[in-house]
Scaffold this active site. Structure first.
Site, short mmCIF file in Angstrom:
data_model
loop_
_atom_site.label_atom_id
_atom_site.label_comp_id
_atom_site.label_asym_id
_atom_site.label_seq_id
_atom_site.Cartn_x
_atom_site.Cartn_y
_atom_site.Cartn_z
N HIS A 1 -49.53 27.40 11.90
CA HIS A 1 -48.80 28.16 10.86
C HIS A 1 -49.28 29.61 10.96
O HIS A 1 -50.42 29.87 11.38
CB HIS A 1 -49.20 27.56 9.51
CG HIS A 1 -48.48 28.10 8.33
ND1 HIS A 1 -48.82 29.29 7.72
CD2 HIS A 1 -47.46 27.61 7.61
CE1 HIS A 1 -48.04 29.49 6.68
NE2 HIS A 1 -47.19 28.49 6.59
N ASP B 1 -57.09 23.44 9.58
CA ASP B 1 -56.09 23.74 8.57
C ASP B 1 -55.55 22.40 8.06
O ASP B 1 -54.77 21.74 8.75
CB ASP B 1 -54.98 24.60 9.21
CG ASP B 1 -53.80 24.80 8.27
OD1 ASP B 1 -53.75 24.18 7.20
OD2 ASP B 1 -52.90 25.60 8.64
N LYS C 1 -49.33 21.76 -2.60
CA LYS C 1 -48.68 20.75 -1.75
C LYS C 1 -49.17 19.34 -2.08
O LYS C 1 -48.72 18.37 -1.49
CB LYS C 1 -48.95 21.05 -0.27
CG LYS C 1 -48.32 22.37 0.19
CD LYS C 1 -48.59 22.61 1.66
CE LYS C 1 -48.45 24.07 2.06
NZ LYS C 1 -47.09 24.49 2.30
N1 PMP Z 1 -50.92 25.89 7.08
C1 PMP Z 1 -49.94 24.97 7.10
C2 PMP Z 1 -49.95 23.93 8.17
C3 PMP Z 1 -48.96 25.00 6.12
O1 PMP Z 1 -47.97 24.11 6.15
C4 PMP Z 1 -49.00 26.00 5.12
C5 PMP Z 1 -47.93 26.07 4.05
N2 PMP Z 1 -46.62 26.07 4.53
C6 PMP Z 1 -50.04 26.92 5.15
C7 PMP Z 1 -50.99 26.83 6.14
C8 PMP Z 1 -50.16 28.01 4.14
O2 PMP Z 1 -50.39 27.50 2.88
P1 PMP Z 1 -50.33 28.46 1.60
O3 PMP Z 1 -49.02 29.20 1.69
O4 PMP Z 1 -50.38 27.51 0.45
O5 PMP Z 1 -51.49 29.37 1.67
#
Ligand code: PMP
Length: 409
Positions: free
Chosen positions: A124, A201, A227
């Site tokens: 991500h 992560d 989440k």
């Molecule tokens: N890593 C992954 C694998 C994610 O799916 C996400 C959220 N889409 C994030 C990091 C970032 O999370 P946040 O926006 O809650 O900081």
């Protein structure tokens, strides 16, 4: 299993609503953010109604109650992920902030030109951009583990990519696009063999399966509350104690200090050293309630339920002509399926599915390099959680057929 799901659905008031078209909501955007059970909404409401006050500072009743609830939530989170001590649970704003915290503190203290940070093509943006920013400032080298056509990390490349120059190996536990659950044990063992630290992560794993940060031997582990049935605005960085103790602070301000004089300051103990300013108190309490809720259901049940839904969805979606699923088969993935539909832009898929009440995500899902790897700008993604049913998958598949009909005209 279906009866249990029906009972669980009653805990989530939002699932009763309809969308703009009048269709009942079929919420399949859980990888972006999950819905909240009554227990979480009530815990936050209760804090604001009955004992709203700042934490850690006051000796009055309300402040003591707020502190007990907030610190109690930290204990719950520590037990949930099997951290050895709640001191190692640092509250942040979410996965993104947790990774940035490590980059700005551990990274600045430990990385220099000649060093390497290894990440993967499947990350991500939250686990790419902080390292790119830091690389540009510090001059180390950033390398990427490639992803195979099937959506797995190409482990054959690790011999070449993971060397004594590698100081940190950062990888996603479960991908938010291809769904792949990565072989953490092997990845950590490979990192250990060259003396590299690992940052995992866990944004898409902690909400969906039992996670034991000690068994995984993670040096750093990041995830978000929103989440996993909890509120937005709060997340967690877990770290090994010796690493956290040695790291400089992230932000300066109240709460993170032990002593301040005009000449300088001394830092507070863990976890407060990394928590400057008034924290997200209601959110922390809400996260504690979310953890209680998920534990009352049982994380093994959550995982088994999602596997059943995902297997069913994988089979049914595979029947749709022109639909291409990104990533591996159902056995190697978490509860999400990203896909493309021939001749229909993912944004049009999402807009047309909404007419049938189905909420999915369309875009690059903050993983643009991974989409570039597959030669596509975007995909649509259906992502499941403990309250989803196979009947909802049927609604999705029927809506996909309708979408095709619209575009065939
Ligand atoms: N890593 C992954 C694998 C994610 O799916 C996400 C959220 N889409 C994030 C990091 C970032 O999370 P946040 O926006 O809650 O900081």
């Amino acid at each position: 299993m279906q009866d249990r799901t029906e009972l669980i659905r009653q805990d989530f008031p939002i699932l009763q609503r309809t969308v703009a078209s009048g269709a009942p909501l079929v919420y399949l955007d859980n990888a972006a953010s999950s819905q909240k059970p009554v227990a979480v909404i009530q815990a936050m409401d209760d804090y604001y109604r009955r004992y709203n006050a700042n934490v850690h500072r006051g000796v009055h009743t309300l402040s003591e109650e707020a502190t007990a609830a907030f610190e109690g939530a930290r204990e719950k989170v520590a037990r949930f992920i099997h951290a050895p001590h709640s001191r190692q649970v640092i509250f942040t704003r979410g996965t993104t902030e947790s990774i940035n915290l490590v980059a700005h503190t551990w990274g600045r203290a430990n990385l220099r030109p000649g060093d390497e940070v290894l990440i993967t093509e499947m990350e991500h943006h939250a686990n790419i951009v902080p390292w790119q920013i830091l690389r540009d400032q510090l001059g180390f080298t950033l390398r990427y583990v490639p992803v195979t056509d099937q959506g797995l990390l190409d482990l054959d490349t690790l011999d070449e990519l993971l060397t004594e120059r590698t100081k940190l190996f950062c990888f996603v536990h479960a991908s938010n696009v291809v769904g792949t659950i990565n072989p953490v044990d092997e990845l950590v063992a490979r990192a250990r063999a060259v003396g590299a630290r690992v940052l995992i992560d866990g944004a898409q794993s902690v909400p969906h399966m039992a996670v034991d940060v000690q068994a995984l031997d993670a040096d750093f582990f990041a995830f978000s509350s929103h989440k996993l049935c909890g509120p937005t605005g709060i997340g967690v960085l877990y770290g090994k104690r010796d690493l956290l103790e040695a790291m400089p602070p992230f932000m300066g301000g109240g709460d993170m200090i032990r002593e301040v004089t005009m000449a300088g300051s001394k830092w507070n103990s863990l976890p407060y050293k990394f928590e400057a300013g008034t924290p997200a108190i209601a959110e922390g309490i809400g996260l504690g309630a979310a953890v209680d809720y998920l534990q009352s259901v049982g994380m093994d049940w959550v995982r088994a339920h999602e596997q059943e839904i995902t297997r069913y969805a994988y089979d049914r979606m595979s029947e749709v002509e022109g639909l291409r699923i990104l990533g591996p088969g159902p056995e190697q993935r978490g509860g999400l399926i990203a896909f493309t539909l021939e001749g229909v832009h993912p944004h049009d898929i999402a807009a047309l599915l909404d007419r049938s009440g189905v909420a999915v995500r369309a875009g690059h899902h903050c993983a643009a390099p991974l989409h570039a790897r597959y030669g596509i700008p975007a995909s649509a993604r259906a992502s499941f959680y403990l309250y989803n049913t196979t009947a909802e998958v049927d609604v999705l598949v029927e809506a996909l057929h309708k979408t095709q009909e619209v575009f065939a005209l």
